[in-house]
Design an enzyme around this catalytic site. Structure first.
Site, short mmCIF file in Angstrom:
data_model
loop_
_atom_site.label_atom_id
_atom_site.label_comp_id
_atom_site.label_asym_id
_atom_site.label_seq_id
_atom_site.Cartn_x
_atom_site.Cartn_y
_atom_site.Cartn_z
N GLU A 104 0.85 -1.20 0.00
CA GLU A 104 0.00 0.00 0.00
C GLU A 104 0.88 1.24 0.00
OE1 GLU A 104 -2.93 0.05 3.13
OE2 GLU A 104 -3.68 2.03 2.55
N TYR A 158 -6.59 -8.59 11.77
CA TYR A 158 -5.29 -8.28 12.38
C TYR A 158 -5.34 -8.69 13.85
CZ TYR A 158 -4.21 -5.25 8.38
OH TYR A 158 -3.96 -4.75 7.12
N GLU A 194 -6.05 -9.16 3.88
CA GLU A 194 -5.21 -8.44 4.86
C GLU A 194 -5.19 -9.27 6.14
OE1 GLU A 194 -5.81 -4.23 5.51
OE2 GLU A 194 -6.37 -3.93 3.40
N ASN A 226 -12.27 -1.43 -0.95
CA ASN A 226 -11.54 -2.01 0.18
C ASN A 226 -12.23 -1.58 1.47
OD1 ASN A 226 -9.01 -2.90 1.80
ND2 ASN A 226 -9.25 -0.76 2.37
N GLU A 227 -12.42 -2.51 2.36
CA GLU A 227 -13.03 -2.20 3.66
C GLU A 227 -14.19 -1.24 3.47
OE1 GLU A 227 -10.12 -1.36 6.77
OE2 GLU A 227 -9.40 -3.41 6.64
N GLN A 234 1.83 -6.07 5.79
CA GLN A 234 2.10 -5.75 4.41
C GLN A 234 3.52 -6.19 4.05
OE1 GLN A 234 1.05 -1.77 3.22
NE2 GLN A 234 -0.86 -1.76 4.33
O1 AHR Z 1 -2.92 -2.36 6.34
C1 AHR Z 1 -3.23 -1.13 6.93
C2 AHR Z 1 -4.70 -0.77 6.81
O2 AHR Z 1 -5.45 -1.69 7.54
C3 AHR Z 1 -5.29 -0.85 5.43
O3 AHR Z 1 -5.08 0.29 4.69
C4 AHR Z 1 -6.74 -1.03 5.71
O4 AHR Z 1 -7.40 -1.74 4.68
C5 AHR Z 1 -6.75 -1.76 7.04
O5 AHR Z 1 -7.62 -1.17 7.92
#
Ligand code: AHR
Length: 530
Positions: free
Chosen positions: A47, A279, A332, A206-207, A382
């Protein structure tokens, strides 16, 4: 046996035994396939965020840092080594503020724009630079070139929040229309890419539940239908990935799928994948390198939640998608710790991943392998200089991280057949290890050769284990082990090899095989099945 004894005894633990009362067992069922492990499960994500693109991937053609057409050469070499199959770009949240037209045409005439992340308090303190004001030096042609050099497929995340569906079609036209057919193909050619790239994977936003438009699942389904209703195809088997849920937001998955099929079940044919983001982090200080044993177990237990997320979302998808046309795309995932203040302040979210993050990777990739029938693709977030990163680079300094080593070890699973494998081991005693098993892993077959990867999360005890393959014998065993007697072990620019795997020959064969998994380790065993 405590940790010190284990380290001292070294190879002795690899000695063959044929009958032994080990406390853990692994039973592999070669005749019970789960599915083919899509190589795309081993994908990555880049990103325009912090030091990921600028200085991470892109150093510029005039840089003294070794590069190919402006792209960091050391990164390309290492991506080839881990057989990186697919790379997602340009975001993340950045994607829904990005106009692809800014990143095409002559580089010196491209506009400068404010980056999506510029107002983040951490970055606000940093000097002005490409991390805050996007110079668009790295655009579509540069990304496609990067993927080609790395041997990976490109996966584009399109802007749904702030551009129109027409812009989406035209980006596809720019990438995929044959030379000489359209004005956009000509523009692509002027940038040095006469032939189409071509791009198969397209994320539709995205999201979209958050930075990508703040929609509900039902509202987004309407947007998705509109964007995917007509697209130019150019004989490319286009694969659209819908923005999926955040972690355990089951309502999103339910609402999206139910709304999507209101216009007929054939709408499901437009969806290749549903993107899940997850995450993990800790509730304590949240530091990557400075953590306690409790933090260790807490993080690993949280990483292990991926399994319930995959199973639960899959079940909800099945209420509507009876024929299982749509797969999950976990585009992600990773451990999100605090930005390390010792790294350049422009490099938002960068930190030094440790052995703990290597175990997060092993746990997660094993879950993907075990659910090979449900997951079509995954992208670690990432790739470089960021969250859960495989590489760190600042100027001429470069290092691979322990996460890279796990991707290197697990690449052997790509394309194999995931088979049912039962791993039993005593549960861990720590309360912070809530729900975490004592030993976990996955197994894939490649003809007669098997690849078994195992994570031992116990910080101080080796796990003596009987390994059997149902109806057959194990022989010709080779082990690769990533471990350290310091759970905080990590690589730095000064010590890039502080943590790396070691190869071990195992002189054992038979069934069961007895093998001792080191404390705090990720292990790959490769062996033949008779
Ligand atoms: O990876 C960092 C961020 O986390 C990304 O931009 C977003 O899609 C997610 O919230």
């Amino acid at each position: 046996m405590d940790r010190r004894q284990f380290v001292l005894s070294g190879l002795a633990l690899l000695a063959p035994r044929t009958s032994f009362a080990a406390s853990a067992t692994i039973e592999i069922f070669p005749n019970e396939p789960i599915g083919t492990i899509s190589p795309d499960i081993y994908g990555h994500f880049t990103e325009h965020l912090g030091g990921c693109i600028y200085d991470g991937v892109w150093v510029g053609e005039n840089s003294k840092i070794p590069n190919i057409g402006g792209i960091r050469k050391e990164l390309i070499d290492n991506l080839k080594r881990i057989k990186a199959p697919v790379i997602r770009w340009p975001g993340g949240c950045f994607a829904d503020s990005y106009n692809w037209r800014d990143g095409v045409g002559p580089r010196d005439r491209r506009p400068k724009r404010t980056n999506f992340w510029a107002n983040t308090p951490y970055l606000e303190k940093a000097p002005n630079g490409p991390q805050k004001y996007e110079p668009n030096e790295f655009g579509t042609n540069e990304f496609a070139h990067f993927c080609k050099l790395a041997g990976a497929q490109p996966y584009f995340a399109a802007n749904l929040r702030s551009l129109k569906a027409l812009d989406f079609y035209e980006w596809i036209e720019y990438c995929n229309s044959p030379a000489g057919t359209t004005t956009l193909a000509d523009l692509r050619g002027q940038g040095g890419a006469r032939d189409p790239f071509p791009v198969r994977f397209w994320g539709v936003g995205n999201e979209s539940w958050g930075c990508g438009g703040n929609f509900t699942g039902g509202e987004y389904a309407v947007e998705f239908r509109r964007f995917a209703e007509w697209v130019p195809r150019y004989n490319v088997d286009l694969a659209f990935i819908a923005s999926g849920p955040n972690s355990a937001d089951y309502a999103w998955t339910h609402d999206f799928f139910h709304k999507l099929v209101e216009k007929g079940e054939n709408t499901l044919e437009r969806v290749y994948g549903c993107a899940l983001h997850y995450y993990c982090g800790t509730t304590g200080k949240g530091n990557a390198v400075d953590f306690t044993v409790d933090d260790w177990y807490e993080l690993l237990a949280k990483a292990n939640r991926m399994e319930e997320l995959v199973r639960n979302h899959w079940q909800i998808m099945g209420e509507v998608d009876k024929e299982r046309r749509v797969k999950l795309v976990v585009d992600e995932w990773g451990a999100w710790h605090k930005t390390d203040p010792s790294i350049d302040p422009s490099y938002l979210f960068a930190y030094f991943p440790t052995l703990r993050d290597a175990l997060v990777s092993g746990i997660t990739l094993d879950i993907f392998n075990r659910n090979a029938d449900k997951i079509a693709m995954a992208n670690a977030a990432q790739l470089i200089n960021n969250i859960h990163t495989s590489f760190l680079a600042v100027g001429e300094k470069f290092t691979v991280t322990p996460i890279f080593h796990v991707f290197d070890m697990y690449a052997a699973h790509q394309g194999g057949t995931s088979v049912r494998t039962i791993v039993s081991a005593p549960r861990l005693g720590q309360s912070s290890a809530d729900g975490l098993w004592g030993l976990g892993g996955s197994c894939s077959l490649h003809g007669k050769r098997a690849v078994l990867t195992i994570v031992n999360p116990d910080t101080s005890n080796a796990q003596e284990t009987q390994i059997a393959a149902s109806g057959t014998r194990i022989s010709n065993v080779r082990a690769t082990v990533l471990t350290s007697n310091d759970i905080h072990a990590h690589n730095t620019f000064e010590q890039p090899n502080a943590l790396k795997p070691s190869q071990q020959a195992v002189a054992a064969s038979g069934s069961p095989l007895v093998y001792s998994f080191a404390p705090a380790s990720v292990t790959r065993l490769e062996f033949d099945l008779a």
